[in-house]
Scaffold this motif. Structure first.
Motif, short mmCIF file in Angstrom:
data_model
loop_
_atom_site.label_atom_id
_atom_site.label_comp_id
_atom_site.label_asym_id
_atom_site.label_seq_id
_atom_site.Cartn_x
_atom_site.Cartn_y
_atom_site.Cartn_z
N PRO A 76 108.16 -10.03 50.21
CA PRO A 76 108.21 -11.48 49.96
C PRO A 76 107.94 -12.30 51.22
O PRO A 76 108.28 -11.89 52.33
CB PRO A 76 109.65 -11.69 49.48
CG PRO A 76 110.43 -10.60 50.14
CD PRO A 76 109.51 -9.42 50.21
N GLU A 77 107.33 -13.46 50.97
CA GLU A 77 107.06 -14.42 52.06
C GLU A 77 107.34 -15.81 51.54
O GLU A 77 106.85 -16.17 50.46
CB GLU A 77 105.58 -14.39 52.42
CG GLU A 77 105.18 -13.44 53.50
CD GLU A 77 103.69 -13.58 53.74
OE1 GLU A 77 103.32 -14.44 54.57
OE2 GLU A 77 102.93 -12.87 53.07
N ILE A 78 108.07 -16.59 52.31
CA ILE A 78 108.29 -17.98 51.92
C ILE A 78 107.05 -18.78 52.30
O ILE A 78 106.62 -18.76 53.45
CB ILE A 78 109.57 -18.54 52.58
CG1 ILE A 78 110.79 -17.87 51.93
CG2 ILE A 78 109.64 -20.05 52.44
CD1 ILE A 78 112.12 -18.21 52.56
N VAL A 109 108.24 -18.78 47.05
CA VAL A 109 108.04 -17.49 47.66
C VAL A 109 106.88 -16.77 46.98
O VAL A 109 106.65 -16.94 45.77
CB VAL A 109 109.35 -16.65 47.60
CG1 VAL A 109 109.74 -16.31 46.19
CG2 VAL A 109 109.30 -15.42 48.46
N GLN A 132 116.48 -17.10 50.65
CA GLN A 132 116.45 -17.20 52.12
C GLN A 132 117.39 -16.19 52.77
O GLN A 132 117.05 -15.55 53.76
CB GLN A 132 116.80 -18.63 52.55
CG GLN A 132 115.73 -19.64 52.15
CD GLN A 132 116.22 -21.07 52.25
OE1 GLN A 132 116.16 -21.68 53.31
NE2 GLN A 132 116.74 -21.62 51.15
#
Ligand code: NI
Length: 159
Positions: A76-78, A109, A132
């Motif tokens: 995952p990446e914000i 995300v 987060q």
């Protein structure tokens, strides 16, 4: 189905950075199933792979009261965040404690699902906080490093 041991603060694996997942294997599928079982068993709203001793970029989250909406995020990446929220946070790896942390109130995300297909997920409030918090685990960061003021004991409430 298996419940795995949850590592607690002081275990050095919790401070290490996790590696990207490159393919979905039987081993990874089993890990994800076990992470969900372990999270639900511990009444948590999220769990990251390093918390069960595996340095892979996988998190599971379920912020619903009924625990019937599991979310699995791989690599995952914000990609967007805005607003702020300040509130109490806890962690299965820091049992019996809670502390105040300020986070973005809304995040978007991008991640892979269990079939390694990309998807996007948006969340606000508790879901945004959980995303987060869990993504921090993949960087080896515990919420205790972000707490404003003192950690407080929740042991009485739990009894
Ligand atoms: Ni945690």
């Amino acid at each position: 189905m298996a419940i795995r041991n949850i590592r607690v603060e002081g275990d050095p694996i919790l401070n290490k950075k996790s590696r990207e997942v490159t393919e979905m294997t039987d081993r990874n599928r089993e890990l994800i199933e076990d992470m969900l079982d372990t999270m639900y068993d511990a009444n948590g709203v999220g769990l990251a792979a390093p918390q069960v001793g595996v340095l892979k970029r996988i998190v599971v989250i379920d912020v619903t009261e009924d625990g019937d909406s599991p979310i699995v995020l791989i690599n995952p990446e914000i990609i967007e965040k805005d607003g702020t929220q300040t509130g109490a946070e806890g962690c299965l790896s820091v049992p019996g404690k809670s502390g105040t942390v300020t986070r973005a109130n809304h995040v978007k995300v991008r991640a892979l699902n269990e079939d390694m297909q990309p998807f996007e997920l948006e969340g606000t409030e508790l879901l945004a906080r959980a995303i987060q918090h869990e993504l921090d685990h993949l960087e080896g960061v515990l919420y205790t490093s972000k707490v404003e003021g003192e950690l407080t004991s929740t042991e009485k409430e739990e009894e």
